[in-house]
Design a protein around this motif. Structure first.
Motif, short mmCIF file in Angstrom:
data_model
loop_
_atom_site.label_atom_id
_atom_site.label_comp_id
_atom_site.label_asym_id
_atom_site.label_seq_id
_atom_site.Cartn_x
_atom_site.Cartn_y
_atom_site.Cartn_z
N ARG A 166 -18.23 -3.30 13.14
CA ARG A 166 -17.86 -3.27 11.64
C ARG A 166 -16.25 -3.63 11.40
NH1 ARG A 166 -22.11 -2.61 11.77
NH2 ARG A 166 -23.69 -1.29 10.60
N GLN A 167 -15.92 -4.08 10.34
CA GLN A 167 -14.73 -4.37 9.99
C GLN A 167 -13.73 -3.25 10.05
OE1 GLN A 167 -13.21 -7.38 9.27
NE2 GLN A 167 -11.41 -7.11 7.75
N ILE A 168 -12.95 -3.14 11.04
CA ILE A 168 -11.73 -2.08 11.02
C ILE A 168 -10.57 -2.67 10.63
CG2 ILE A 168 -10.71 -0.45 12.73
CD1 ILE A 168 -13.68 -0.08 12.50
N ARG A 169 -10.02 -1.84 9.55
CA ARG A 169 -8.86 -2.02 8.78
C ARG A 169 -7.83 -0.86 8.84
NH1 ARG A 169 -12.81 -3.35 5.30
NH2 ARG A 169 -13.14 -5.48 4.38
N GLN A 170 -8.15 0.11 9.79
CA GLN A 170 -7.01 1.21 9.88
C GLN A 170 -7.05 1.53 11.45
OE1 GLN A 170 -8.83 3.61 6.64
NE2 GLN A 170 -6.79 4.26 6.52
N LEU A 203 1.01 -12.12 3.15
CA LEU A 203 0.33 -13.27 2.58
C LEU A 203 -0.36 -13.08 1.24
CD1 LEU A 203 -0.54 -15.18 5.60
CD2 LEU A 203 1.22 -15.92 4.22
N ARG A 204 -1.29 -11.92 1.35
CA ARG A 204 -2.01 -11.66 -0.08
C ARG A 204 -2.48 -10.14 0.17
NH1 ARG A 204 -7.67 -12.53 0.17
NH2 ARG A 204 -8.10 -12.75 2.10
N PRO A 205 -2.69 -9.26 -0.80
CA PRO A 205 -2.82 -7.94 -0.89
C PRO A 205 -3.90 -7.63 -0.04
CG PRO A 205 -2.06 -8.44 -3.07
CD PRO A 205 -2.29 -10.07 -2.37
N ALA A 253 -3.11 -6.43 3.48
CA ALA A 253 -2.02 -5.64 3.58
C ALA A 253 -2.13 -4.75 4.89
CB ALA A 253 -1.65 -5.00 2.33
N TRP A 254 -3.61 -4.43 5.02
CA TRP A 254 -3.92 -3.45 6.19
C TRP A 254 -3.30 -3.88 7.50
CZ3 TRP A 254 -6.99 -5.86 9.53
CH2 TRP A 254 -7.97 -6.83 8.77
N LEU A 255 -3.09 -5.23 7.66
CA LEU A 255 -2.86 -6.04 8.87
C LEU A 255 -1.54 -5.42 9.37
CD1 LEU A 255 -3.58 -8.16 10.80
CD2 LEU A 255 -2.51 -10.04 9.44
N ALA A 284 -8.78 -11.15 9.22
CA ALA A 284 -8.13 -11.31 7.86
C ALA A 284 -7.83 -12.73 7.65
CB ALA A 284 -6.95 -10.58 7.99
N TRP A 285 -8.21 -13.26 6.30
CA TRP A 285 -8.02 -14.66 5.99
C TRP A 285 -6.53 -14.95 5.28
CZ3 TRP A 285 -12.39 -18.28 4.06
CH2 TRP A 285 -12.94 -18.70 5.13
N TYR A 286 -5.93 -15.69 5.71
CA TYR A 286 -4.38 -16.08 4.91
C TYR A 286 -4.69 -16.33 3.62
CZ TYR A 286 -3.72 -16.43 9.88
OH TYR A 286 -3.53 -16.21 11.03
N PRO A 332 -9.61 0.89 2.96
CA PRO A 332 -8.74 1.70 2.37
C PRO A 332 -7.94 0.90 1.16
CG PRO A 332 -7.48 0.68 4.15
CD PRO A 332 -8.88 0.25 4.25
N ARG A 333 -8.54 -0.25 0.94
CA ARG A 333 -7.90 -0.94 0.02
C ARG A 333 -8.26 -0.62 -1.57
NH1 ARG A 333 -9.96 -6.73 1.61
NH2 ARG A 333 -11.93 -5.59 1.76
N PRO A 334 -7.77 -1.00 -2.62
CA PRO A 334 -7.69 -0.28 -4.01
C PRO A 334 -9.43 -0.81 -4.60
CG PRO A 334 -5.75 -1.29 -3.96
CD PRO A 334 -6.33 -1.54 -2.48
N GLY A 341 -22.84 -1.40 3.93
CA GLY A 341 -24.39 -1.39 4.22
C GLY A 341 -24.75 -2.71 4.32
N ARG A 342 -26.07 -3.04 4.50
CA ARG A 342 -26.70 -4.36 4.50
C ARG A 342 -28.04 -4.42 3.95
NH1 ARG A 342 -22.20 -5.00 6.37
NH2 ARG A 342 -21.57 -5.72 8.31
N LYS A 343 -28.59 -5.72 3.59
CA LYS A 343 -29.86 -5.91 2.91
C LYS A 343 -30.95 -5.53 3.94
CE LYS A 343 -28.08 -9.80 0.26
NZ LYS A 343 -27.91 -11.05 0.00
C1 LIG Z 1 -15.17 -15.31 6.54
C2 LIG Z 1 -14.55 -13.80 6.50
C3 LIG Z 1 -13.41 -13.63 5.86
C4 LIG Z 1 -12.88 -11.98 5.48
N1 LIG Z 1 -11.73 -12.06 5.29
C5 LIG Z 1 -11.34 -10.66 5.17
C6 LIG Z 1 -9.97 -10.30 4.44
O1 LIG Z 1 -9.35 -11.31 4.15
N2 LIG Z 1 -9.62 -8.85 4.32
C7 LIG Z 1 -10.43 -7.86 4.79
O2 LIG Z 1 -10.15 -7.05 4.55
N3 LIG Z 1 -11.72 -8.45 5.08
C8 LIG Z 1 -12.18 -9.54 5.19
N4 LIG Z 1 -13.38 -9.78 5.89
C9 LIG Z 1 -14.33 -8.84 6.30
C10 LIG Z 1 -15.35 -8.51 5.44
O3 LIG Z 1 -15.00 -7.94 4.13
C11 LIG Z 1 -16.43 -7.71 6.22
O4 LIG Z 1 -16.80 -8.56 7.37
C12 LIG Z 1 -17.50 -7.26 5.43
O5 LIG Z 1 -17.00 -6.49 4.09
C13 LIG Z 1 -18.41 -6.23 6.09
O6 LIG Z 1 -17.75 -5.09 6.62
P1 LIG Z 1 -18.42 -3.95 7.38
O7 LIG Z 1 -19.10 -4.79 8.80
O8 LIG Z 1 -17.37 -2.97 7.75
O9 LIG Z 1 -19.58 -3.50 6.63
C14 LIG Z 1 -13.75 -11.25 5.99
C15 LIG Z 1 -15.09 -11.47 6.74
C16 LIG Z 1 -15.30 -12.82 6.92
C17 LIG Z 1 -16.76 -13.10 7.71
#
Ligand SMILES: Cc1cc2nc3c(=O)[nH]c(=O)nc-3n(C[C@H](O)[C@H](O)[C@H](O)COP(=O)(O)O)c2cc1C
Length: 192
Positions: free
Chosen positions: A18-22, A69-71, A74-76, A120-122, A158-160, A166-168
């Motif tokens: 999963r996407q970890i931001r913290q 670079l962009r809000p 910010a978690w980075l 994180a995308w710039y 944690p973002r606003p 979840g997934r389809k």
């Molecule tokens: C191409 C791409 C760019 C992404 N850019 C960001 C981003 O800039 N900031 C961010 O917090 N998450 C970013 N994500 C993460 C997605 O939000 C995340 O993969 C999606 O919400 C699924 O998260 P989960 O696996 O925790 O459910 C990016 C994901 C991808 C594939």
């Protein structure tokens, strides 16, 4: 080839990437960073061009600068480490595909090593140019993302305006033989 004794566990771990931001503040040991990079190095790429270069960033000040670079990234600033992906800048479409593949391997390797990762995308062209300036990347290269890595504190967004989780269900995603042709016995899948 040796069959994995715990293949079900490994698959479950991969499914749970999963996407970890913290992150916890703990540093990622350098040996672990090399393990992750070794997995990434073997990613397949278009014509085996291996169009990537990795910048490992464990300087918090640099991560903080990128986080501004962009809000939505910010978690980075709270991540202990990031691996910035630099692409050769030779072939836009195949390198975008290759970047996605190598990113996923970084995330999977991190997860299997007990860490978490986040993409994180710039942002737009100007923000990418600024990221290149911060990291000393030649402007003709492509650089649009960094993968944060660290010990997860929470998988919460944690973002606003958090992204929906979840997934389809597979029933919505899969056809057999022809587009739109479903199988009755499609597994439900788990929602977590
Ligand atoms: C191409 C791409 C760019 C992404 N850019 C960001 C981003 O800039 N900031 C961010 O917090 N998450 C970013 N994500 C993460 C997605 O939000 C995340 O993969 C999606 O919400 C699924 O998260 P989960 O696996 O925790 O459910 C990016 C994901 C991808 C594939």
């Amino acid at each position: 080839m040796t069959a994995l004794a715990n293949v079900a566990d490994v698959l479950e771990q991969i499914r749970k990437v999963r996407q970890i931001r913290q992150y916890r503040p703990d540093a990622v040991p350098e040996a672990v960073v090399w393990q992750v990079l070794e997995v990434a190095r073997w990613t397949g790429s278009s014509r085996n061009t291996q169009p990537w270069h990795f910048i490992v960033i464990d300087d918090r000040e640099i991560l903080r600068q990128l986080s501004q670079l962009r809000p939505p990234i910010a978690w980075l600033a709270g991540a202990p480490l990031g691996i910035a992906i630099v692409l050769d800048g030779q072939s836009e479409i195949s390198e975008a595909y290759d970047e996605g593949r190598v990113t996923e391997r970084l995330l999977i390797a991190a997860k299997l090593l007990g860490l978490g990762g986040g993409v994180a995308w710039y942002g737009d062209a100007a923000q990418q140019a600024e990221a290149k300036r911060i990291l000393g990347i030649p402007q003709e290269r492509t650089a649009r993302s960094i993968v944060a890595i660290g010990y997860p504190l929470s998988a919460r967004d944690p973002r606003p305006s958090p992204v929906q989780r979840g997934r389809k269900p597979l029933a919505e995603l899969v056809s057999w033989n022809r587009y739109g042709q479903r199988r009755q016995a499609t597994p439900d899948g788990s929602d977590s």
